[in-house]
Design a protein around this motif. Sequence first.
Motif, PDB file in Angstrom:
ATOM      1  N   LEU A 100     -11.339  -5.766  -0.099  1.00 26.60           N
ATOM      2  CA  LEU A 100     -12.254  -7.181  -0.173  1.00 26.60           C
ATOM      3  C   LEU A 100     -11.687  -8.193  -1.361  1.00 26.60           C
ATOM      4  N   GLU A 101     -11.383  -7.653  -2.250  1.00 23.20           N
ATOM      5  CA  GLU A 101     -10.817  -8.457  -3.594  1.00 23.20           C
ATOM      6  C   GLU A 101      -9.514  -9.063  -3.193  1.00 23.20           C
ATOM      7  N   ASP A 102      -8.788  -8.615  -2.386  1.00 21.28           N
ATOM      8  CA  ASP A 102      -7.341  -9.176  -2.052  1.00 21.28           C
ATOM      9  C   ASP A 102      -7.124  -8.897  -0.612  1.00 21.28           C
ATOM     10  N   PRO A 103      -7.798  -9.679   0.300  1.00 20.13           N
ATOM     11  CA  PRO A 103      -7.822  -9.529   1.869  1.00 20.13           C
ATOM     12  C   PRO A 103      -6.336  -9.844   2.523  1.00 20.13           C
ATOM     13  N   GLY A 104      -5.457 -10.537   1.666  1.00 22.41           N
ATOM     14  CA  GLY A 104      -4.251 -11.031   2.010  1.00 22.41           C
ATOM     15  C   GLY A 104      -3.245  -9.804   1.883  1.00 22.41           C
ATOM     16  N   SER A 105      -3.447  -8.900   1.086  1.00 18.18           N
ATOM     17  CA  SER A 105      -2.588  -7.663   1.111  1.00 18.18           C
ATOM     18  C   SER A 105      -3.014  -6.503   1.691  1.00 18.18           C
ATOM     19  N   HIS A 106      -1.950  -5.455   1.984  1.00 22.60           N
ATOM     20  CA  HIS A 106      -2.368  -4.212   2.675  1.00 22.60           C
ATOM     21  C   HIS A 106      -2.496  -3.176   1.703  1.00 22.60           C
ATOM     22  N   LYS A 151      -0.593  -0.684  -2.944  1.00 22.76           N
ATOM     23  CA  LYS A 151      -0.175  -1.954  -2.282  1.00 22.76           C
ATOM     24  C   LYS A 151       1.045  -1.932  -1.430  1.00 22.76           C
ATOM     25  N   ALA A 152       0.906  -1.935  -0.064  1.00 18.98           N
ATOM     26  CA  ALA A 152       2.067  -2.002   0.870  1.00 18.98           C
ATOM     27  C   ALA A 152       3.332  -2.602   0.261  1.00 18.98           C
ATOM     28  N   ASP A 153       3.315  -3.604  -0.440  1.00 15.69           N
ATOM     29  CA  ASP A 153       4.630  -4.111  -1.116  1.00 15.69           C
ATOM     30  C   ASP A 153       5.246  -3.488  -2.222  1.00 15.69           C
ATOM     31  N   ASP A 154       4.411  -2.465  -2.730  1.00 17.30           N
ATOM     32  CA  ASP A 154       4.974  -1.596  -3.763  1.00 17.30           C
ATOM     33  C   ASP A 154       5.157  -0.282  -3.379  1.00 17.30           C
ATOM     34  N   TRP A 155       4.823   0.100  -2.438  1.00 17.56           N
ATOM     35  CA  TRP A 155       5.084   1.412  -1.727  1.00 17.56           C
ATOM     36  C   TRP A 155       6.650   1.741  -1.398  1.00 17.56           C
ATOM     37  N   HIS A 156       7.083   2.771  -1.954  1.00 19.20           N
ATOM     38  CA  HIS A 156       8.463   3.261  -1.401  1.00 19.20           C
ATOM     39  C   HIS A 156       8.347   4.730  -1.321  1.00 19.20           C
TER      40      HIS A 156
END
Length: 137
Positions: free
Chosen positions: A114-120, A130-135
């Motif tokens: 809810l706080e960051d709806p643009g991210s997964h 966060k999807a961008d940070d996951w490896h």
Amino acid sequence: MNSNEEDRSKDVVIFGVAEEQGECLTSKVSQTLEHLEEKPDITDCRRIGQRATGKIRPIKFSVKNSDIVYQILRKAKRLKDIDSYKTVYISPNRTTEERISRRTLVNELKITRLEDPGSHFFIRKGEIVKADDWHDC
């Protein structure tokens, strides 16, 4: 690892499968797993919890080893794409403490989304990621 933990690692819980009088649970579970292209030997298949009007009790079943459980859990999210299984969920058999911890984590995940709806965001290894940070290492 004690024997109770080992036994639990071979267990899977399915939520949302309709409860009927005189049902054959093993065939219901097999039918659900066929949609995931899995056909394990199912043992100890039963409903858990107390009967209550209007509530669907989960089904707990066991398989021969934890690798099969892992394969089932990896494919479980495919069920949401099948109309008749949209409300069916598969999860590992968790202890009471694990369920409480998981529930807290899921609530935190909802707030984060809810706080960051643009991210997964999703849960991986007991953490919100966060999807961008996951490896996958």
